[in-house]
Scaffold this active site. Structure first.
Site, PDB file in Angstrom:
ATOM      1  N   ASN A   1       0.852  -1.198   0.000  1.00 36.31           N
ATOM      2  CA  ASN A   1       0.000   0.000   0.000  1.00 36.31           C
ATOM      3  C   ASN A   1       0.876   1.232   0.000  1.00 36.31           C
ATOM      4  O   ASN A   1       2.010   1.210   0.501  1.00 36.31           O
ATOM      5  CB  ASN A   1      -0.877   0.007   1.263  1.00 36.31           C
ATOM      6  CG  ASN A   1      -1.724   1.263   1.392  1.00 36.31           C
ATOM      7  OD1 ASN A   1      -2.400   1.668   0.449  1.00 36.31           O
ATOM      8  ND2 ASN A   1      -1.685   1.901   2.557  1.00 36.31           N
TER       9      ASN A   1
ATOM     10  N   HIS B   1       0.956   5.112   1.418  1.00 39.68           N
ATOM     11  CA  HIS B   1       0.298   5.955   2.425  1.00 39.68           C
ATOM     12  C   HIS B   1       0.990   7.317   2.422  1.00 39.68           C
ATOM     13  O   HIS B   1       2.228   7.375   2.460  1.00 39.68           O
ATOM     14  CB  HIS B   1       0.406   5.295   3.805  1.00 39.68           C
ATOM     15  CG  HIS B   1      -0.228   6.070   4.901  1.00 39.68           C
ATOM     16  ND1 HIS B   1      -1.602   6.151   5.068  1.00 39.68           N
ATOM     17  CD2 HIS B   1       0.309   6.835   5.876  1.00 39.68           C
ATOM     18  CE1 HIS B   1      -1.863   6.923   6.111  1.00 39.68           C
ATOM     19  NE2 HIS B   1      -0.730   7.355   6.617  1.00 39.68           N
TER      20      HIS B   1
ATOM     21  N   SER C   1       4.949   6.762   2.094  1.00 40.42           N
ATOM     22  CA  SER C   1       5.565   5.465   2.398  1.00 40.42           C
ATOM     23  C   SER C   1       4.847   4.358   1.637  1.00 40.42           C
ATOM     24  O   SER C   1       3.616   4.389   1.519  1.00 40.42           O
ATOM     25  CB  SER C   1       5.438   5.155   3.908  1.00 40.42           C
ATOM     26  OG  SER C   1       5.950   6.209   4.699  1.00 40.42           O
TER      27      SER C   1
ATOM     28  N   ASP D   1      -1.971   0.537   8.252  1.00 39.33           N
ATOM     29  CA  ASP D   1      -0.747   1.301   7.915  1.00 39.33           C
ATOM     30  C   ASP D   1       0.430   0.893   8.788  1.00 39.33           C
ATOM     31  O   ASP D   1       1.322   1.695   9.063  1.00 39.33           O
ATOM     32  CB  ASP D   1      -1.006   2.808   8.075  1.00 39.33           C
ATOM     33  CG  ASP D   1      -2.135   3.282   7.173  1.00 39.33           C
ATOM     34  OD1 ASP D   1      -2.884   4.185   7.592  1.00 39.33           O
ATOM     35  OD2 ASP D   1      -2.287   2.718   6.071  1.00 39.33           O
TER      36      ASP D   1
HETATM   37  C1  GRF Z   1      -2.931   9.717  -2.722  1.00 38.24           C
HETATM   38  O1  GRF Z   1      -2.453  10.783  -1.948  1.00 38.24           O
HETATM   39  C2  GRF Z   1      -2.597   8.422  -2.024  1.00 38.24           C
HETATM   40  O2  GRF Z   1      -1.419   8.511  -1.246  1.00 38.24           O
HETATM   41  C3  GRF Z   1      -3.768   8.225  -1.124  1.00 38.24           C
HETATM   42  O3  GRF Z   1      -4.880   8.589  -1.940  1.00 38.24           O
HETATM   43  C4  GRF Z   1      -4.473   9.717  -2.745  1.00 38.24           C
HETATM   44  C5  GRF Z   1      -5.061   9.624  -4.126  1.00 38.24           C
HETATM   45  O4  GRF Z   1      -4.467   8.540  -4.758  1.00 38.24           O
HETATM   46  N1  GRF Z   1      -3.871   6.868  -0.658  1.00 38.24           N
HETATM   47  P1  GRF Z   1      -4.819   8.177  -6.308  1.00 38.24           P
HETATM   48  O5  GRF Z   1      -4.663   9.455  -7.116  1.00 38.24           O
HETATM   49  O6  GRF Z   1      -6.243   7.694  -6.343  1.00 38.24           O
HETATM   50  O7  GRF Z   1      -3.814   7.146  -6.675  1.00 38.24           O
END
Ligand code: GRF
Length: 198
Positions: A108, A110, A137, A146
């Site tokens: 994942n 985060h 991370s 997480d």
């Molecule tokens: C990102 O900041 C990611 O770290 C968090 O969700 C946000 C949007 O991610 N988990 P994405 O554009 O849908 O990949």
């Protein structure tokens, strides 16, 4: 034989796009499924445009029955036979029963420098704390939210005039850099943590 990668999303899927675009050529993995928990997730159309099969398991009809939702999730995943699952902007909390099924095969991204700021609103919390640096991370997913072993981090400086939105916007390109590099290593069986300084 390439590793088969399923990517779980909830929204725009910008991290999914970065992962899919990197899984080409000599990359040890290939995307086999992009799965969203929201039928309106913008990332589904992006995945289709990139030629990746998609599926939706809408969590809403299951209400509070997490086990039933995860049962449908598991059935859909098993049909794709992934070797690795990448959570990428996937906003549902998974139960230990589910994470145990995929422990050692699920990662994942985060948006914080774990173990700081597990959970939500990470950018606001880093600003409230007056942190000089922030970051993202990539970690292995375990039962604790997480909480798994860290596989990579990207660090950026916090600017005095940053807001949660400006910090998130400056961080996102580093997520798009970090996650594909970590997946390349992970798919090759290398769990050496990677550090990127922005
Ligand atoms: C990102 O900041 C990611 O770290 C968090 O969700 C946000 C949007 O991610 N988990 P994405 O554009 O849908 O990949």
């Amino acid at each position: 034989m390439s590793k088969r990668v399923a990517i779980l999303i909830s929204g725009g899927g910008s991290n999914m796009v970065s992962l899919v675009k990197d899984m080409r050529g000599d990359h040890p993995a290939r995307p086999v499924l992009v799965l969203a928990n929201d039928p309106n997730a913008g990332g589904l159309e992006k995945a289709r445009a990139l030629g990746v099969p998609t599926a939706t398991v809408d969590h809403k009809p299951y209400g509070k029955d997490r086990a039933a939702f995860e049962g449908a999730l598991q059935d859909t995943l098993m049909a794709a036979q992934p070797d690795i699952i990448c959570l990428a902007g996937f906003m549902r909390i998974l139960t230990p029963e589910f994470t145990r099924k995929w422990e050692g095969r699920m990662i994942n991204i985060h948006p914080s420098l774990l173990p700081k700021y597990k959970g939500l609103h990470t950018h606001a919390r880093a600003l409230e704390a007056g942190d000089a640096t922030h970051g993202c991370s990539v970690h292995e997913v375990i039962a604790e939210l997480d909480g798994g072993p860290i596989l990579g981090q990207a660090k950026i400086p916090v600017n005095a005039d940053d807001t949660p939105d400006s910090l998130a916007a400056r961080l996102l390109p580093f997520e798009h850099q970090l996650y594909p590099q970590v997946l390349r290593r992970y798919a090759a069986g290398d769990r050496t943590p990677l550090l990127i300084n922005g």
